[in-house]
Design a protein around this motif. Structure first.
Motif, PDB file in Angstrom:
ATOM      1  N   ASN A  18       0.825  -1.210   0.000  1.00 20.37           N
ATOM      2  CA  ASN A  18       0.000   0.000   0.000  1.00 20.37           C
ATOM      3  C   ASN A  18       0.859   1.260   0.000  1.00 20.37           C
ATOM      4  O   ASN A  18       0.580   2.215  -0.729  1.00 20.37           O
ATOM      5  CB  ASN A  18      -0.952   0.011   1.195  1.00 20.37           C
ATOM      6  N   ASP A  19       1.907   1.263   0.807  1.00 21.30           N
ATOM      7  CA  ASP A  19       2.795   2.419   0.877  1.00 21.30           C
ATOM      8  C   ASP A  19       3.482   2.662  -0.464  1.00 21.30           C
ATOM      9  O   ASP A  19       3.530   3.789  -0.956  1.00 21.30           O
ATOM     10  CB  ASP A  19       3.836   2.216   1.980  1.00 21.30           C
ATOM     11  N   VAL A  20       3.991   1.607  -1.057  1.00 27.26           N
ATOM     12  CA  VAL A  20       4.682   1.707  -2.348  1.00 27.26           C
ATOM     13  C   VAL A  20       3.736   2.223  -3.428  1.00 27.26           C
ATOM     14  O   VAL A  20       4.083   3.136  -4.203  1.00 27.26           O
ATOM     15  CB  VAL A  20       5.271   0.329  -2.750  1.00 27.26           C
ATOM     16  N   MET A  21       2.542   1.669  -3.486  1.00 25.56           N
ATOM     17  CA  MET A  21       1.586   2.069  -4.522  1.00 25.56           C
ATOM     18  C   MET A  21       1.151   3.527  -4.349  1.00 25.56           C
ATOM     19  O   MET A  21       1.108   4.279  -5.328  1.00 25.56           O
ATOM     20  CB  MET A  21       0.376   1.134  -4.504  1.00 25.56           C
ATOM     21  N   GLU A  22       0.845   3.925  -3.130  1.00 22.67           N
ATOM     22  CA  GLU A  22       0.408   5.303  -2.889  1.00 22.67           C
ATOM     23  C   GLU A  22       1.525   6.294  -3.194  1.00 22.67           C
ATOM     24  O   GLU A  22       1.300   7.342  -3.804  1.00 22.67           O
ATOM     25  CB  GLU A  22      -0.068   5.452  -1.447  1.00 22.67           C
ATOM     26  N   LEU A  23       2.733   5.979  -2.763  1.00 23.44           N
ATOM     27  CA  LEU A  23       3.879   6.858  -3.008  1.00 23.44           C
ATOM     28  C   LEU A  23       4.148   6.999  -4.501  1.00 23.44           C
ATOM     29  O   LEU A  23       4.302   8.109  -5.018  1.00 23.44           O
ATOM     30  CB  LEU A  23       5.113   6.319  -2.294  1.00 23.44           C
ATOM     31  N   PHE A  51       6.375  13.145  -1.136  1.00 23.16           N
ATOM     32  CA  PHE A  51       7.335  12.063  -0.930  1.00 23.16           C
ATOM     33  C   PHE A  51       7.208  11.369   0.430  1.00 23.16           C
ATOM     34  O   PHE A  51       8.009  10.504   0.761  1.00 23.16           O
ATOM     35  CB  PHE A  51       8.760  12.589  -1.128  1.00 23.16           C
ATOM     36  N   ARG A  52       6.200  11.739   1.202  1.00 26.51           N
ATOM     37  CA  ARG A  52       5.972  11.118   2.508  1.00 26.51           C
ATOM     38  C   ARG A  52       5.711   9.624   2.311  1.00 26.51           C
ATOM     39  O   ARG A  52       4.990   9.217   1.406  1.00 26.51           O
ATOM     40  CB  ARG A  52       4.762  11.787   3.178  1.00 26.51           C
ATOM     41  N   ASN A  53       6.336   8.818   3.172  1.00 25.44           N
ATOM     42  CA  ASN A  53       6.113   7.370   3.104  1.00 25.44           C
ATOM     43  C   ASN A  53       6.325   6.735   4.461  1.00 25.44           C
ATOM     44  O   ASN A  53       7.016   7.284   5.314  1.00 25.44           O
ATOM     45  CB  ASN A  53       7.021   6.725   2.042  1.00 25.44           C
TER      46      ASN A  53
END
Length: 129
Positions: A18-23, A51-53
């Motif tokens: 989820n983090d990778v896809m949203e970023l 760029f927040r992740n």
């Protein structure tokens, strides 16, 4: 691997995915918007939100739940993200040059993104079979 460890690993994999896809989506799909904002205002604060992740907040313990391949591919993906972020936050280039540079750097990022998502999906599908 115990069932409890498999559950933890799957949860970490889904959170990472989820983090990778949203970023990736924010960086690619909002590129015109954040470059235009920078062009008009010359403020870099907006880049922090783009760029927040969550990966940068992950601990070694968190990462230890992931398969080795996913850890390595995550590092490769987030390293490119970090390089792009550093460039944007410190460059003296004009907005057109920034946009051109982003286009060049997003090609390799896309490949790393696709590889990482593929390995995450493969790890998750192995768990459910």
């Amino acid at each position: 691997m115990s069932p409890e460890k498999k559950i933890f690993q799957d949860r970490y994999l889904v959170l990472l995915k989820n983090d990778v896809m949203e970023l990736y989506e924010r960086i690619v799909e909002r590129q015109d918007e954040y470059i235009e904002f920078f062009s008009l205002h010359r403020e870099r604060e907006g880049f922090k939100e783009v760029f927040r992740n969550r990966f940068s907040e992950a601990t070694m313990f968190d990462l230890s739940h992931l398969p080795v391949e996913v850890i390595e591919l995550s590092h490769d993906f987030y390293k490119v993200i970090d390089d792009i972020y550093w460039y944007i936050m410190h460059t003296q280039d004009m907005p057109n040059t920034i946009q051109d540079t982003l286009v060049k750097r997003l090609g390799p990022l896309k490949k790393k993104y696709q590889n990482l998502i593929f390995y995450i999906d493969a790890s998750l599908s192995n768990r459910t079979e």
